[in-house]
Design a protein around this motif. Structure first.
Motif, PDB file in Angstrom:
ATOM      1  N   MET A   1      -8.734   2.388  -5.070  1.00 45.80           N
ATOM      2  CA  MET A   1      -7.587   1.955  -5.852  1.00 45.80           C
ATOM      3  C   MET A   1      -8.020   0.870  -6.846  1.00 45.80           C
ATOM      4  O   MET A   1      -7.663   0.918  -8.029  1.00 45.80           O
ATOM      5  CB  MET A   1      -6.514   1.402  -4.898  1.00 45.80           C
ATOM      6  N   ILE A   2      -8.832  -0.069  -6.374  1.00 42.18           N
ATOM      7  CA  ILE A   2      -9.321  -1.155  -7.236  1.00 42.18           C
ATOM      8  C   ILE A   2     -10.236  -0.591  -8.324  1.00 42.18           C
ATOM      9  O   ILE A   2     -10.135  -0.977  -9.495  1.00 42.18           O
ATOM     10  CB  ILE A   2     -10.043  -2.236  -6.400  1.00 42.18           C
TER      11      ILE A   2
ATOM     12  N   PRO B   1      -0.863  -0.522  -7.853  1.00 42.51           N
ATOM     13  CA  PRO B   1      -1.106  -0.114  -9.242  1.00 42.51           C
ATOM     14  C   PRO B   1      -0.008  -0.557 -10.198  1.00 42.51           C
ATOM     15  O   PRO B   1      -0.289  -1.005 -11.315  1.00 42.51           O
ATOM     16  CB  PRO B   1      -1.206   1.409  -9.157  1.00 42.51           C
TER      17      PRO B   1
ATOM     18  N   GLN C   1       4.144  -1.052  -5.491  1.00 43.68           N
ATOM     19  CA  GLN C   1       2.804  -0.766  -5.000  1.00 43.68           C
ATOM     20  C   GLN C   1       1.781  -1.402  -5.931  1.00 43.68           C
ATOM     21  O   GLN C   1       2.095  -1.780  -7.066  1.00 43.68           O
ATOM     22  CB  GLN C   1       2.618   0.736  -4.826  1.00 43.68           C
TER      23      GLN C   1
ATOM     24  N   HIS D   1      -7.433   0.757   6.000  1.00 41.64           N
ATOM     25  CA  HIS D   1      -6.749   0.624   4.712  1.00 41.64           C
ATOM     26  C   HIS D   1      -7.523  -0.292   3.766  1.00 41.64           C
ATOM     27  O   HIS D   1      -7.644   0.003   2.577  1.00 41.64           O
ATOM     28  CB  HIS D   1      -5.335   0.086   4.900  1.00 41.64           C
TER      29      HIS D   1
ATOM     30  N   SER E   1     -10.189   2.358  -9.652  1.00 40.07           N
ATOM     31  CA  SER E   1      -9.345   3.050 -10.620  1.00 40.07           C
ATOM     32  C   SER E   1      -8.650   2.053 -11.544  1.00 40.07           C
ATOM     33  O   SER E   1      -8.576   2.264 -12.758  1.00 40.07           O
ATOM     34  CB  SER E   1      -8.313   3.905  -9.882  1.00 40.07           C
ATOM     35  N   LEU E   2      -8.162   0.958 -10.978  1.00 39.93           N
ATOM     36  CA  LEU E   2      -7.503  -0.070 -11.784  1.00 39.93           C
ATOM     37  C   LEU E   2      -8.487  -0.762 -12.723  1.00 39.93           C
ATOM     38  O   LEU E   2      -8.154  -1.071 -13.866  1.00 39.93           O
ATOM     39  CB  LEU E   2      -6.812  -1.092 -10.880  1.00 39.93           C
TER      40      LEU E   2
ATOM     41  N   LEU F   1       0.834  -1.202   0.000  1.00 43.13           N
ATOM     42  CA  LEU F   1       0.000   0.000   0.000  1.00 43.13           C
ATOM     43  C   LEU F   1       0.868   1.250   0.000  1.00 43.13           C
ATOM     44  O   LEU F   1       0.634   2.190  -0.753  1.00 43.13           O
ATOM     45  CB  LEU F   1      -0.926   0.001   1.224  1.00 43.13           C
ATOM     46  N   GLU F   2       1.875   1.256   0.870  1.00 42.98           N
ATOM     47  CA  GLU F   2       2.715   2.447   1.000  1.00 42.98           C
ATOM     48  C   GLU F   2       4.074   2.083   1.593  1.00 42.98           C
ATOM     49  O   GLU F   2       4.256   0.970   2.097  1.00 42.98           O
ATOM     50  CB  GLU F   2       2.025   3.496   1.880  1.00 42.98           C
TER      51      GLU F   2
ATOM     52  N   ASP G   1      -8.976   2.674   1.716  1.00 39.56           N
ATOM     53  CA  ASP G   1      -7.930   2.942   0.730  1.00 39.56           C
ATOM     54  C   ASP G   1      -7.968   1.995  -0.460  1.00 39.56           C
ATOM     55  O   ASP G   1      -7.733   2.411  -1.597  1.00 39.56           O
ATOM     56  CB  ASP G   1      -6.539   2.852   1.386  1.00 39.56           C
ATOM     57  N   LEU G   2      -8.246   0.725  -0.195  1.00 39.63           N
ATOM     58  CA  LEU G   2      -8.204  -0.264  -1.266  1.00 39.63           C
ATOM     59  C   LEU G   2      -9.338  -0.133  -2.281  1.00 39.63           C
ATOM     60  O   LEU G   2      -9.067  -0.191  -3.489  1.00 39.63           O
ATOM     61  CB  LEU G   2      -8.162  -1.679  -0.666  1.00 39.63           C
TER      62      LEU G   2
END
Length: 128
Positions: free
Chosen positions: A86-87, A52, A50, A78, A89-90, A44-45, A82-83
């Motif tokens: 992100m998913i 992506p 990472q 997270h 966007s992917l 994640l960080e 956060d996930l």
């Protein structure tokens, strides 16, 4: 058409590179159990690679089905906050790739049983 599968073990990350060692061992174990599947580790960080970047590389290598397993003890901030973006966007970036996200490993009864067994064995070992 052959479906090319991948498994991504998704961990938090830390400043100390030694923190990644158990996750790297987990990756090797999973890879040995899934020889026909690519198994990658993503963070994640604070560490690379990472998520992506890993998904991008897998998509470029022709993976059409990617499972993401959060290697977190619980469904905390997270995993819950956060996930998901992100998913999403992917998924928008790679519409031909099927991305599946599992619950955090710590939510699994089997994982909790294994951790509890380890903890119990520590107190039993110290009693001897």
């Amino acid at each position: 058409m052959t479906i090319k599968k991948a498994l991504v073990l998704f961990a938090h990350g830390a400043r100390d590179p030694r923190w990644a060692q158990p996750f790297q061992k987990l990756q090797k174990i999973a890879q040995s159990n899934l020889p026909a599947t690519t198994v990658e580790l993503a963070f994640l960080e604070l560490m690379e690679p990472q998520l992506p970047a890993v998904v991008s590389q897998l998509a470029e290598r022709g993976c059409t089905e990617i499972g993401v397993v959060p290697v977190f003890l619980g469904q905390g901030g997270h995993v819950l906050r956060d996930l998901p973006p992100m998913i999403e966007s992917l998924r928008a970036q790679y519409p031909t790739v099927s991305l599946h996200v599992s619950d955090a490993v710590g939510e699994s009864p089997e994982v909790l049983d294994a951790i509890a067994a380890y903890c119990v064995s520590r107190i039993q070992d110290s009693a001897n």
